[in-house]
Design an enzyme around this catalytic site. Structure first.
Site, PDB file in Angstrom:
ATOM      1  N   LYS A 175       3.692 -10.495  -8.488  1.00 58.36           N
ATOM      2  CA  LYS A 175       3.543 -11.337  -9.668  1.00 58.36           C
ATOM      3  C   LYS A 175       4.882 -12.006  -9.960  1.00 58.36           C
ATOM      4  O   LYS A 175       5.952 -11.512  -9.602  1.00 58.36           O
ATOM      5  CB  LYS A 175       3.061 -10.544 -10.887  1.00 58.36           C
ATOM      6  CG  LYS A 175       3.959  -9.383 -11.336  1.00 58.36           C
ATOM      7  CD  LYS A 175       5.040  -9.775 -12.332  1.00 58.36           C
ATOM      8  CE  LYS A 175       5.899  -8.576 -12.701  1.00 58.36           C
ATOM      9  NZ  LYS A 175       7.326  -8.916 -12.883  1.00 58.36           N
TER      10      LYS A 175
ATOM     11  N   PRO B  57       9.958  -7.136  -1.496  1.00 58.05           N
ATOM     12  CA  PRO B  57      11.236  -6.432  -1.661  1.00 58.05           C
ATOM     13  C   PRO B  57      11.221  -5.515  -2.872  1.00 58.05           C
ATOM     14  O   PRO B  57      10.554  -5.796  -3.868  1.00 58.05           O
ATOM     15  CB  PRO B  57      12.235  -7.579  -1.868  1.00 58.05           C
ATOM     16  CG  PRO B  57      11.421  -8.693  -2.452  1.00 58.05           C
ATOM     17  CD  PRO B  57      10.062  -8.577  -1.825  1.00 58.05           C
ATOM     18  N   MET B  58      11.940  -4.405  -2.760  1.00 61.06           N
ATOM     19  CA  MET B  58      12.076  -3.500  -3.908  1.00 61.06           C
ATOM     20  C   MET B  58      13.204  -4.009  -4.801  1.00 61.06           C
ATOM     21  O   MET B  58      14.184  -4.559  -4.317  1.00 61.06           O
ATOM     22  CB  MET B  58      12.361  -2.088  -3.411  1.00 61.06           C
ATOM     23  CG  MET B  58      11.151  -1.464  -2.738  1.00 61.06           C
ATOM     24  SD  MET B  58      11.452   0.215  -2.208  1.00 61.06           S
ATOM     25  CE  MET B  58      11.248   0.071  -0.447  1.00 61.06           C
TER      26      MET B  58
ATOM     27  N   GLY C 276      11.792  -7.700  -8.962  1.00 59.46           N
ATOM     28  CA  GLY C 276      11.129  -8.230 -10.155  1.00 59.46           C
ATOM     29  C   GLY C 276       9.744  -8.777  -9.881  1.00 59.46           C
ATOM     30  O   GLY C 276       9.172  -9.480 -10.703  1.00 59.46           O
ATOM     31  N   LEU C 277       9.193  -8.426  -8.697  1.00 59.71           N
ATOM     32  CA  LEU C 277       7.885  -8.948  -8.292  1.00 59.71           C
ATOM     33  C   LEU C 277       6.760  -7.955  -8.570  1.00 59.71           C
ATOM     34  O   LEU C 277       5.593  -8.259  -8.338  1.00 59.71           O
ATOM     35  CB  LEU C 277       7.896  -9.290  -6.798  1.00 59.71           C
ATOM     36  CG  LEU C 277       8.905 -10.359  -6.373  1.00 59.71           C
ATOM     37  CD1 LEU C 277       9.028 -10.398  -4.855  1.00 59.71           C
ATOM     38  CD2 LEU C 277       8.493 -11.738  -6.892  1.00 59.71           C
TER      39      LEU C 277
ATOM     40  N   GLY D  71       6.142  -5.077  -7.031  1.00 58.38           N
ATOM     41  CA  GLY D  71       5.549  -4.565  -5.800  1.00 58.38           C
ATOM     42  C   GLY D  71       5.070  -3.125  -5.890  1.00 58.38           C
ATOM     43  O   GLY D  71       3.932  -2.813  -5.527  1.00 58.38           O
TER      44      GLY D  71
ATOM     45  N   SER E 211       2.114  -2.882  -8.193  1.00 58.88           N
ATOM     46  CA  SER E 211       0.941  -3.476  -7.557  1.00 58.88           C
ATOM     47  C   SER E 211       0.344  -2.519  -6.515  1.00 58.88           C
ATOM     48  O   SER E 211      -0.872  -2.359  -6.420  1.00 58.88           O
ATOM     49  CB  SER E 211       1.316  -4.811  -6.908  1.00 58.88           C
ATOM     50  OG  SER E 211       0.172  -5.488  -6.445  1.00 58.88           O
TER      51      SER E 211
ATOM     52  N   ASP F  84       3.824  -2.181 -15.753  1.00 59.47           N
ATOM     53  CA  ASP F  84       3.220  -3.325 -15.058  1.00 59.47           C
ATOM     54  C   ASP F  84       1.912  -2.982 -14.355  1.00 59.47           C
ATOM     55  O   ASP F  84       1.163  -3.880 -13.957  1.00 59.47           O
ATOM     56  CB  ASP F  84       4.186  -3.888 -13.999  1.00 59.47           C
ATOM     57  CG  ASP F  84       5.311  -4.707 -14.609  1.00 59.47           C
ATOM     58  OD1 ASP F  84       5.272  -4.960 -15.832  1.00 59.47           O
ATOM     59  OD2 ASP F  84       6.227  -5.091 -13.865  1.00 59.47           O
TER      60      ASP F  84
END
Length: 289
Positions: A14, A97-98, A101-102, A104, A107, A139
């Protein structure tokens, strides 16, 4: 006897199209507002049911011991909550990537809850899975929610929102930003004026920013350098920004052609990719919740 399995389950990243911190609760948790945008860059997971109740990860993930993996924690949480006697073997294909800020890890955990709820025939509804997911991280409920959302509270209050069918360049500067470091910084802005979901479609009235960006840039000049480079391609001021607590930086483009044109110019010292905006979580095509 063939064991049930579910393969190639997507766990999408995200982007925070903006991230405003509006206050802080008595327990220390920060209150935020954001629009979470799903993109088509994903981790992928394979699930194989075991009948002996054992839960294992089939592969090594660099820097994440099995017992610390949110995927394993999610599987054990669901098993404990439902009382199922079944277990699972899980193969995690890590693509995101860890510390980027995505989202992961969150998710991956959400996809695990959705997939094993289906495979183990637990029949929990989306709302119950979201409540379970919140125990794993703020999240996680969003990824179970399964569509783009205007998010409030500590990340658990969601309203569906329609976003533009746009493309993004995402750049990973090569630094890892621990979220607690950003949240505990004295310099962090914590009093941004709250906005309403209706403001999002009328962007001219609001400065859409990431309140964590200034702190992250001060700690990691590499992030500031990426933002500075991407700014020359902005369609609107502030388009190039960090997502989440960092370190990945993104910029929106109206179509794939425009994104590809800029993508060819990204300096080679940065890892980068093009991603398409999604309106729905791709696991919805595999599993009905």
């Amino acid at each position: 006897m063939h064991q049930p399995q579910l393969l190639n389950c997507p766990a999408p990243a995200k982007l925070n199209l903006f991230l405003h911190i509006t206050g802080r609760r008595a327990d220390g948790y920060h209150l935020l507002q954001s629009v979470f945008q799903l993109i088509d860059r994903c981790d992928s997971l394979d699930f194989y049911v075991r009948q002996d109740g054992e839960i294992h990860r089939l592969n090594q993930v660099h820097g994440v011991p099995e017992q610390d993996d949110l995927v394993i924690k999610a599987a054990r949480l669901l098993q404990s909550y439902t009382g199922t006697l079944q277990g699972a073997e899980i193969h995690l294909h890590k693509n995101l990537p860890m510390g980027g800020g995505l989202g992961g890890g969150s998710s991956d955990a959400a996809t695990t809850l959705i997939a094993l709820n289906h495979l183990w025939k637990c029949n929990l509804n989306r709302q119950t899975l979201m409540q379970l997911g919140l125990q794993l991280g703020a999240d996680v409920p969003f990824f179970i929610y399964g569509q783009n959302a205007f998010v409030e509270g500590i990340g658990e209050q969601m309203q569906a929102v329609s976003t533009s069918d746009q493309w993004f360049i995402v750049i990973e500067p090569g630094v890892h930003v621990p979220t607690p470091t950003i949240f505990s910084a004295k310099e962090l802005t914590r009093n941004t004026k709250p906005v309403r979901i209706t403001d999002f479609s009328n962007a001219a009235k609001v400065e859409w920013k990431n309140d964590m960006q200034a702190v992250a840039c001060a700690l990691h000049p590499e992030i500031a350098a990426v933002i500075h480079w991407l700014k020359q391609f902005e369609l609107h001021q502030g388009d190039a920004k960090m997502t989440g607590s960092g370190s990945c930086v993104f910029c929106a483009f109206p179509n794939e052609e425009a994104a590809k044109k800029v993508f060819k110019q990204v300096p080679s010292q940065w890892t980068s990719w093009i991603a398409k905006a999604l309106q729905q979580h791709p696991i919805n095509l595999k599993v009905n919740l």
